[in-house]
Design a protein around this motif. Structure first.
Motif, PDB file in Angstrom:
ATOM      1  N   GLN A 119       0.797  -1.217   0.000  1.00  0.00           N
ATOM      2  CA  GLN A 119       0.000   0.000   0.000  1.00  0.00           C
ATOM      3  C   GLN A 119       0.831   1.268   0.000  1.00  0.00           C
ATOM      4  O   GLN A 119       0.264   2.354   0.014  1.00  0.00           O
ATOM      5  CB  GLN A 119      -0.941   0.016   1.211  1.00  0.00           C
ATOM      6  N   GLY A 120       2.136   1.200   0.019  1.00  0.00           N
ATOM      7  CA  GLY A 120       2.971   2.387  -0.026  1.00  0.00           C
ATOM      8  C   GLY A 120       3.558   2.724   1.326  1.00  0.00           C
ATOM      9  O   GLY A 120       3.131   2.235   2.381  1.00  0.00           O
ATOM     10  N   PHE A 121       4.579   3.603   1.290  1.00  0.00           N
ATOM     11  CA  PHE A 121       5.289   3.914   2.525  1.00  0.00           C
ATOM     12  C   PHE A 121       4.429   4.728   3.480  1.00  0.00           C
ATOM     13  O   PHE A 121       4.532   4.564   4.702  1.00  0.00           O
ATOM     14  CB  PHE A 121       6.575   4.679   2.199  1.00  0.00           C
ATOM     15  N   GLU A 122       3.605   5.635   2.972  1.00  0.00           N
ATOM     16  CA  GLU A 122       2.771   6.435   3.863  1.00  0.00           C
ATOM     17  C   GLU A 122       1.838   5.547   4.677  1.00  0.00           C
ATOM     18  O   GLU A 122       1.666   5.739   5.889  1.00  0.00           O
ATOM     19  CB  GLU A 122       1.968   7.439   3.039  1.00  0.00           C
ATOM     20  N   TYR A 123       1.233   4.575   4.021  1.00  0.00           N
ATOM     21  CA  TYR A 123       0.368   3.625   4.727  1.00  0.00           C
ATOM     22  C   TYR A 123       1.187   2.767   5.693  1.00  0.00           C
ATOM     23  O   TYR A 123       0.758   2.487   6.825  1.00  0.00           O
ATOM     24  CB  TYR A 123      -0.351   2.740   3.713  1.00  0.00           C
ATOM     25  N   LEU A 124       2.386   2.348   5.258  1.00  0.00           N
ATOM     26  CA  LEU A 124       3.249   1.536   6.117  1.00  0.00           C
ATOM     27  C   LEU A 124       3.659   2.309   7.364  1.00  0.00           C
ATOM     28  O   LEU A 124       3.656   1.767   8.480  1.00  0.00           O
ATOM     29  CB  LEU A 124       4.482   1.100   5.322  1.00  0.00           C
ATOM     30  N   ASP A 125       3.986   3.573   7.189  1.00  0.00           N
ATOM     31  CA  ASP A 125       4.361   4.395   8.333  1.00  0.00           C
ATOM     32  C   ASP A 125       3.180   4.575   9.286  1.00  0.00           C
ATOM     33  O   ASP A 125       3.337   4.534  10.519  1.00  0.00           O
ATOM     34  CB  ASP A 125       4.854   5.750   7.828  1.00  0.00           C
ATOM     35  N   SER A 126       1.986   4.745   8.742  1.00  0.00           N
ATOM     36  CA  SER A 126       0.799   4.952   9.591  1.00  0.00           C
ATOM     37  C   SER A 126       0.460   3.708  10.392  1.00  0.00           C
ATOM     38  O   SER A 126       0.171   3.786  11.597  1.00  0.00           O
ATOM     39  CB  SER A 126      -0.397   5.362   8.725  1.00  0.00           C
ATOM     40  N   CYS A 127       0.466   2.542   9.756  1.00  0.00           N
ATOM     41  CA  CYS A 127       0.063   1.324  10.469  1.00  0.00           C
ATOM     42  C   CYS A 127       1.088   0.920  11.512  1.00  0.00           C
ATOM     43  O   CYS A 127       0.723   0.452  12.605  1.00  0.00           O
ATOM     44  CB  CYS A 127      -0.198   0.191   9.472  1.00  0.00           C
ATOM     45  N   THR A 128       2.388   1.099  11.235  1.00  0.00           N
ATOM     46  CA  THR A 128       3.395   0.768  12.248  1.00  0.00           C
ATOM     47  C   THR A 128       3.341   1.745  13.416  1.00  0.00           C
ATOM     48  O   THR A 128       3.521   1.347  14.580  1.00  0.00           O
ATOM     49  CB  THR A 128       4.787   0.776  11.619  1.00  0.00           C
ATOM     50  N   GLU A 129       3.072   3.020  13.125  1.00  0.00           N
ATOM     51  CA  GLU A 129       2.954   3.992  14.213  1.00  0.00           C
ATOM     52  C   GLU A 129       1.742   3.693  15.089  1.00  0.00           C
ATOM     53  O   GLU A 129       1.812   3.788  16.314  1.00  0.00           O
ATOM     54  CB  GLU A 129       2.861   5.408  13.632  1.00  0.00           C
ATOM     55  N   LEU A 130       0.632   3.325  14.467  1.00  0.00           N
ATOM     56  CA  LEU A 130      -0.558   2.987  15.238  1.00  0.00           C
ATOM     57  C   LEU A 130      -0.322   1.753  16.103  1.00  0.00           C
ATOM     58  O   LEU A 130      -0.692   1.725  17.288  1.00  0.00           O
ATOM     59  CB  LEU A 130      -1.737   2.755  14.299  1.00  0.00           C
ATOM     60  N   ALA A 131       0.277   0.715  15.529  1.00  0.00           N
ATOM     61  CA  ALA A 131       0.521  -0.503  16.295  1.00  0.00           C
ATOM     62  C   ALA A 131       1.466  -0.231  17.470  1.00  0.00           C
ATOM     63  O   ALA A 131       1.234  -0.706  18.600  1.00  0.00           O
ATOM     64  CB  ALA A 131       1.105  -1.584  15.384  1.00  0.00           C
ATOM     65  N   HIS A 132       2.519   0.544  17.229  1.00  0.00           N
ATOM     66  CA  HIS A 132       3.481   0.856  18.296  1.00  0.00           C
ATOM     67  C   HIS A 132       2.827   1.674  19.408  1.00  0.00           C
ATOM     68  O   HIS A 132       2.959   1.355  20.606  1.00  0.00           O
ATOM     69  CB  HIS A 132       4.663   1.612  17.689  1.00  0.00           C
ATOM     70  N   THR A 133       2.079   2.712  19.037  1.00  0.00           N
ATOM     71  CA  THR A 133       1.444   3.572  20.041  1.00  0.00           C
ATOM     72  C   THR A 133       0.361   2.819  20.792  1.00  0.00           C
ATOM     73  O   THR A 133       0.241   2.932  22.024  1.00  0.00           O
ATOM     74  CB  THR A 133       0.846   4.811  19.356  1.00  0.00           C
ATOM     75  N   TYR A 134      -0.431   2.051  20.073  1.00  0.00           N
ATOM     76  CA  TYR A 134      -1.526   1.306  20.698  1.00  0.00           C
ATOM     77  C   TYR A 134      -0.986   0.291  21.702  1.00  0.00           C
ATOM     78  O   TYR A 134      -1.503   0.168  22.827  1.00  0.00           O
ATOM     79  CB  TYR A 134      -2.339   0.611  19.614  1.00  0.00           C
ATOM     80  N   LEU A 135       0.037  -0.447  21.323  1.00  0.00           N
ATOM     81  CA  LEU A 135       0.618  -1.436  22.230  1.00  0.00           C
ATOM     82  C   LEU A 135       1.204  -0.777  23.471  1.00  0.00           C
ATOM     83  O   LEU A 135       1.000  -1.254  24.600  1.00  0.00           O
ATOM     84  CB  LEU A 135       1.702  -2.225  21.492  1.00  0.00           C
ATOM     85  N   ARG A 136       1.903   0.322  23.277  1.00  0.00           N
ATOM     86  CA  ARG A 136       2.577   0.971  24.401  1.00  0.00           C
ATOM     87  C   ARG A 136       1.570   1.531  25.408  1.00  0.00           C
ATOM     88  O   ARG A 136       1.706   1.332  26.623  1.00  0.00           O
ATOM     89  CB  ARG A 136       3.472   2.091  23.861  1.00  0.00           C
ATOM     90  N   ILE A 137       0.541   2.216  24.915  1.00  0.00           N
ATOM     91  CA  ILE A 137      -0.440   2.815  25.823  1.00  0.00           C
ATOM     92  C   ILE A 137      -1.318   1.742  26.456  1.00  0.00           C
ATOM     93  O   ILE A 137      -1.666   1.815  27.645  1.00  0.00           O
ATOM     94  CB  ILE A 137      -1.279   3.849  25.057  1.00  0.00           C
ATOM     95  N   LEU A 138      -1.673   0.715  25.685  1.00  0.00           N
ATOM     96  CA  LEU A 138      -2.494  -0.361  26.230  1.00  0.00           C
ATOM     97  C   LEU A 138      -1.751  -1.133  27.306  1.00  0.00           C
ATOM     98  O   LEU A 138      -2.341  -1.547  28.318  1.00  0.00           O
ATOM     99  CB  LEU A 138      -2.932  -1.301  25.106  1.00  0.00           C
ATOM    100  N   GLU A 139      -0.460  -1.321  27.133  1.00  0.00           N
ATOM    101  CA  GLU A 139       0.322  -2.032  28.149  1.00  0.00           C
ATOM    102  C   GLU A 139       0.353  -1.250  29.456  1.00  0.00           C
ATOM    103  O   GLU A 139       0.174  -1.821  30.547  1.00  0.00           O
ATOM    104  CB  GLU A 139       1.741  -2.254  27.633  1.00  0.00           C
ATOM    105  N   ALA A 140       0.550   0.061  29.362  1.00  0.00           N
ATOM    106  CA  ALA A 140       0.559   0.876  30.572  1.00  0.00           C
ATOM    107  C   ALA A 140      -0.814   0.898  31.235  1.00  0.00           C
ATOM    108  O   ALA A 140      -0.926   0.833  32.469  1.00  0.00           O
ATOM    109  CB  ALA A 140       1.014   2.296  30.235  1.00  0.00           C
ATOM    110  N   TYR A 141      -1.868   0.957  30.438  1.00  0.00           N
ATOM    111  CA  TYR A 141      -3.215   0.986  30.995  1.00  0.00           C
ATOM    112  C   TYR A 141      -3.560  -0.356  31.646  1.00  0.00           C
ATOM    113  O   TYR A 141      -4.213  -0.397  32.702  1.00  0.00           O
ATOM    114  CB  TYR A 141      -4.218   1.315  29.892  1.00  0.00           C
TER     115      TYR A 141
END
Length: 1142
Positions: A523-545
């Motif tokens: 899907q392109g680098f912009e999509y790749l950057d968005s999905c990896t950023e979402l997965a990283h942020t979601y995992l990090r905040i969910l783990e703390a919560y």
């Protein structure tokens, strides 16, 4: 087309002639007025005619000829701008000038409308005119925003200002159209940019973003946008979407982090970026310089290389002499095989374009606009736009969703950067309105619903641009909420806690994030950057919560089974009320969802599969172009997989190991000046060290490094043994069916046979017939054998009678129902209609109390004789020959329905009260009272029961269910009365000598009767036995206390009546009959002659002969009358007090 002179023209000559004549009649520059532009006498009519040409020729016929002719005639730059300039600032009341200005904008809006390349709808004219018109639009923009004689953009606002000044309720459709026209003109100006595939000859600085922002700021367009946005929803309603588009084209691709930097910070950041770029360039040249040609190696060279298999390869060029790695690389480059490559799709967002660089003036102007917009216009505008998106208005298009989510993400990031920049200067509690209240409209539940729905729709529809923007928006919302939780303000922290609980409560959100990261392809680098950023942020905040909330719960939704959905689609025309579940919609909705405790380790394991790792590997391959934040994102993910989840074996793949090695020790490694270099170096070192140890421990990993790994393989390589799995659930048999209406047995069998025939399952019917036929033959043979085997020791009539009694008491052997193949065995377990037919003909399970499995045995019970089996076989054959038919073309399956399963009590039910379904006392309690008479002994009640059965056929299902409920309640009420007397009784300590004596006397009488039946001797007179028994009773009564009383004849009569009533009701119980096989037959005649009302002689206290007979008949099963204190009365194993007779 070809003209008469032979020159080619792509526009029809007549169309060009008409357009040129209209442009000439519009006006021109006059020498008498010092070269100023002078409008023609009929300028307004000419403007209207040009508008009609554009509308009825270009738009109706889908051509661009008129626009091409107007561009060639230089209408905008040569006429329209000068007409607008002739309307001075102080001549606002000039109606003619105002109408002329409005007519000019009516022409400029379609001329500056964005051109889209839709290859499916493009014609030859589109391919001819579109490149020229795109450059013409760029020229229009340059002329409009840089026009010196007048402020064209400001003039556009002046045209719409009278309509904007009117109250919203007083505006006419014309006023709404004028406001919309001016906003679309501003949108077009902000949207026009040089086409990427066409070379622009002019100065791009005149049409850059900085020039556009400067023009918007100088001509008060930014103030107009702020006014509209802050009053959206009150004074303005439909204009919100267009205002959002204008803002989108102003801020897209602008770096938010640089926007809120001061000059010193910006200069330092730019210097660091320049240094980084120079270092990257030097690193790119370094490998080339090692192999660069010099004046000493201008001559060619050819090298023979011996490969491992003994073959020789030829390599040309002196660079092959450098080292072995270079020679191998040249060998790989010389290979002729190239893997097939698909054409690269343009997956980048179409409206974003390249990164924008603003000058200092434009950056300050845009920063001021963003701050004012966040303070006053963010909440009203985005609340209005979100409602329009949810309602799906006709003026809302697909790209508006992408713009909405992009702007929300951009402004949330701007708010975070603004808060960080001004954090030191803020005073705690100085403002009543907190900084996060300014963006509260995108942090509520309605926004989350819109966001989740859009993500789900775009993911299913593969709309990657919209999904990319939605992921950016979701990520910024999570980061904003995290900043709220760390702000130190109790109110903000509480709000952040509630927001996170609502986001993480839905398991569907967890699944979507994991699926997006796993299913990335190209899907392109912009999509790749968005999905990896979402997965990283979601995992990090969910783990703390999850660490803070140990008892976190998530709601999971269960899918409706396809069989149920298909069954619900077919409405039951006969009984619509039976299947109507409209009253239970809420209960059904509650059943489709359930809560469970959240386990973060289980959720984090969903990011271990090879698909997610491949996504981050593809992202890491751009390591030379990634910034520190992106490199940190990839580093944290691989660290989590290798060390936190202990699944480093998933990284042991040849291409991943090669990538890690190239990042540190390769020809183009990471820059050592990068902030993440040391962390990546340590990670790669530890991963390679663990890989080497694992290879020494499990040599099979060498082969597995060539392939991706499934979970089972990864578990074996990591732990050395296969993962032990346990079946989640045992198979369940098919649902039990029942008939909608009560029908006879032959009709039930016919319906079951018809349902199987409708499903083309006649082979199941044949198998059932074979089983019945063989069972009927076996039963007849057994009966014949039993009749042919009289007793050898006893002959005569006595022997025949005894053999008949033996045959009556001897049960027939069970017959096993055997499936002929595995398919039949599965059908016996899973086919509801076959199971229904088997039960109708009498088949039973061998162990009905145990849970049924596909291997459960079925039998034909001993209670079914040969005649019954033959009757069932005849019913099946009759139904096969003449299948049943029903009204309105219904099938046999429509006569059946699924039987309601009994409700199971939850194991965690901790109610203090008594459960309604609790068994109040065990079944089959040993009874000492007389067994109930057979139905055949009571013809009156038999006839009454037959009439009740006939009436039951006329009752409805609701009435039958009501009767069954009342019957169950009655049984429960009766059981409660006896519950306390089952295990504890005050008379349990009394002696049982009389019971033993009565038992032995009954056994003695039974032996005498059997001896008399065998030898033909007349049994002793019942009167004699009664006289003896009375003598014994009187003797016992003398030994009792003086307070004891002898039972009167009335009490004995009443007890006989109670016993007879109990005998009538005990027919429904499971009490076993008397031990004597002749008890019922011997006493049946005498029992029928006894009246329940006492005779006159009984009232007087004198026993009659009838009473003696009754006592004699009862003596066979029940003890004789005795004094009241001799022994307490017993009924069904319970001690009965005197008040119980009431």
């Amino acid at each position: 087309m070809e003209s008469s002179e032979g020159t080619s023209d792509i526009v029809h000559p007549e169309v060009r002639a008409h357009i040129n004549s209209l442009v000439s009649a519009l006006g021109g520059f006059s020498a008498e007025d010092d070269g100023r532009y002078v409008m023609g006498d009929s300028a307004l009519e000419v403007l209207r005619d040009i508008k009609k040409w554009i509308r009825f020729y270009d738009e109706k016929t889908n051509r661009m000829d008129v626009a091409r002719c107007l561009a060639d005639a230089n209408l905008v730059d040569g006429d329209l701008l000068h007409i607008l300039a002739s309307w001075p600032q102080n001549a606002t009341d000039n109606r003619f000038k105002a109408r002329a200005a409005l007519a000019c904008f009516e022409i400029m809006v379609p001329l500056t409308w964005p051109l889209e390349r839709n290859h499916e709808e493009m014609t030859v004219n589109h391919h001819r005119h579109m490149p020229v018109l795109q450059l013409a639009q760029v020229a229009y923009k340059r002329s409009i925003i840089n026009f010196d004689a007048a402020q064209i953009l400001h003039t556009a606002v002046r045209v719409a200002l009278p309509s904007m000044a009117l109250p919203r309720n007083n505006r006419t459709p014309r006023d709404e159209g004028i406001i919309k026209l001016v906003l679309l003109f501003l949108r077009n100006m902000a949207m026009i940019s040089p086409p990427p595939n066409v070379q622009y000859d002019g100065d791009e600085s005149h049409i850059s973003r900085s020039a556009l922002i400067d023009a918007f700021s100088f001509q008060d367009i930014l103030l107009t946008i702020l006014t509209l946005a802050s009053n959206m929803g009150e004074d303005f309603n439909h204009e919100g979407v267009i205002v959002m588009e204008i803002i989108f084209h102003l801020v897209k691709r602008v770096d938010v982090s640089k926007l809120f930097m001061d000059e010193k910070q910006l200069g330092k950041t730019n210097a660091n970026e320049l240094t980084s770029l120079m270092n990257k360039e030097a690193a790119m040249h370094r490998p080339h310089n090692r192999k660069a040609p010099t004046r000493h190696n201008r001559f060619g060279a050819m090298v023979w290389v011996q490969r491992g298999d003994g073959k020789m390869s030829t390599i040309s060029g002196q660079d092959a002499l450098l080292d072995a790695a270079t020679r191998k690389q040249k060998m790989d480059d010389s290979k002729t095989y190239r893997p097939p490559r698909r054409a690269r799709k343009d997956m980048e967002p179409k409206d974003l374009g390249p990164v924008v660089s603003l000058n200092a003036r434009a950056r300050q102007q845009l920063r001021g606009f963003v701050e004012e917009f966040l303070d006053s216009g963010f909440n009203p505008l985005f609340l209005n736009v979100r409602k329009k998106l949810d309602d799906g208005k006709e003026y809302v298009f697909g790209y508006h969703y992408q713009q909405f989510f992009y702007l929300v993400a951009w402004f949330l990031e701007a708010q975070r950067a603004r808060t960080k920049a001004t954090k030191s200067s803020q005073v705690a509690g100085g403002d009543d309105v907190g900084s996060y209240n300014l963006v509260a409209t995108v942090l509520n539940q309605e926004m989350f619903i819109t966001l989740n729905r859009s993500m789900s729709t775009s993911l299913e529809g593969k709309n990657w641009q919209e999904l990319c923007a939605a992921m950016r928006c979701f990520t910024q919302i999570l980061l904003t909420v995290q900043d709220m939780s760390e702000s130190g303000n109790e109110d903000d922290e509480e709000i952040a806690e509630n927001i996170l609980s609502r986001i993480f409560y839905e398991e569907e959100t967890h699944d979507r994030v994991a699926n997006i990261a796993r299913n990335y392809k190209d899907q392109g680098f912009e999509y790749l950057d968005s999905c990896t950023e979402l997965a990283h942020t979601y995992l990090r905040i969910l783990e703390a919560y999850a660490k803070q909330n140990v008892d976190m719960q998530v709601r999971s939704r269960r899918r409706i089974r396809r069989k149920k959905a298909a069954k619900a689609a077919v409405a039951d025309d006969a009984n619509p009320a039976a299947d109507d579940e409209s009253e239970n919609d809420q209960a059904s909705a509650e059943r489709t969802t359930k809560e469970r405790k959240f386990d973060f380790s289980r959720f984090a394991a969903r990011f271990i599969p090879q698909g997610v790792i491949d996504t981050f590997v593809k992202f890491t391959k751009y390591y030379q172009d990634l910034n520190d934040a992106q490199l940190k994102r990839a580093h944290r993910f691989f660290y989590r997989v290798a060390f936190k989840q202990n699944m480093s074996v998933m990284l042991y793949r040849a291409d991943i190991i090669h990538l890690f090695y190239s990042m540190i020790k390769g020809q183009q490694p990471l820059d050592k000046g990068c902030g993440m270099y040391k962390e990546w170096e340590e990670l790669v070192k530890q991963v390679l060290k663990k890989c080497i140890r694992k290879v020494e421990e499990r040599p099979a990993l060498i082969i597995e490094m060539l392939f991706s790994k499934i979970n089972a393989t990864a578990h074996y390589l990591e732990y050395g043994y296969e993962k032990q799995t346990i079946a989640k659930s045992t198979p369940k048999p098919a649902a039990e069916l029942e008939f909608r209406t009560i029908v006879e047995r032959d009709q039930q069998i016919a319906v079951a046979v018809g349902a199987l025939l409708d499903k083309n399952l006649a082979h199941h019917i044949t198998w059932v017939k074979d089983q019945l036929s063989s069972a009927e033959t076996e039963r007849r043979a057994w009966e014949a054998a039993e009749k042919a085997m009289p007793s050898v020791e006893i002959t005569g009539d006595e022997g025949v009678d005894q053999s008949m009694e033996a045959n009556m008491t001897k049960e027939m052997p069970l017959i096993t129902v055997r499936p002929d193949d595995d398919v039949r065995r599965t059908a016996m377990f899973k086919n509801s209609h076959l199971r229904l037919l088997m039960k109708l003909v009498g088949f039973e399970r061998l162990a009905p109390t145990l849970d049924e499995t596909p291997e459960s045995a079925w039998i034909i019970p001993s209670s079914l004789n040969a005649d019954h089996l033959q009757e069932s076989l005849d019913f099946i054959k009759r139904a096969e020959f003449d299948p049943p038919t029903f009204d309105d073309g219904r099938l046999a399956e429509d006569q059946l329905r699924r039987k309601t399963a009994p409700r199971k009590t939850a194991v965690f039910d901790d109610d203090d009260g008594e459960d309604e379904d609790e068994e109040l006392f065990p079944a089959n309690v040993p009874s000492t009272h007389k067994a109930a008479a057979k139905p055949s002994d009571k013809p009156k009640k038999t006839r009454r029961r037959r009439r009740q059965d006939q009436d039951a056929e006329l009752l409805t299902e609701d009435q039958l269910e009501e009767r069954a409920r009342k019957r169950r309640d009655h049984e429960k009420e009766k059981a409660r009365r006896f519950k306390s007397e089952l295990y504890i009784n005050s008379d349990d300590d009394l002696t049982d000598e009389e019971r033993d004596r009565e038992f032995f006397e009954s056994e003695e009488r039974l032996r005498q009767k059997q001896r008399a039946a065998i030898l033909g001797i007349k049994p002793p007179s019942p009167k004699l036995l009664t006289a003896k028994r009375k003598a014994i009773v009187l003797a016992d009564s003398d030994s009792n206390d003086d307070d004891d009383m002898v039972l009167t004849q009335e009490s004995k009569s009443s007890r006989a009546n109670v016993a007879e009533k109990d005998g009538d009701t005990s027919g429904t119980d499971d009490t076993p009959p008397s031990s004597s096989p002749h008890a019922d037959s011997a006493s049946g005649a005498k029992r029928r002659r006894v009246s329940k009302e006492p005779s006159p002689a009984q009232v007087d206290g004198e026993p009659t002969s009838a009473d003696v007979d009754m006592d004699d008949a009862d003596d066979e099963d029940t003890p004789a009358a005795k004094p009241a204190r001799g022994r307490p009365r017993a009924k069904a194993g319970f001690i009965i007090d005197s008040d119980d007779e009431e």
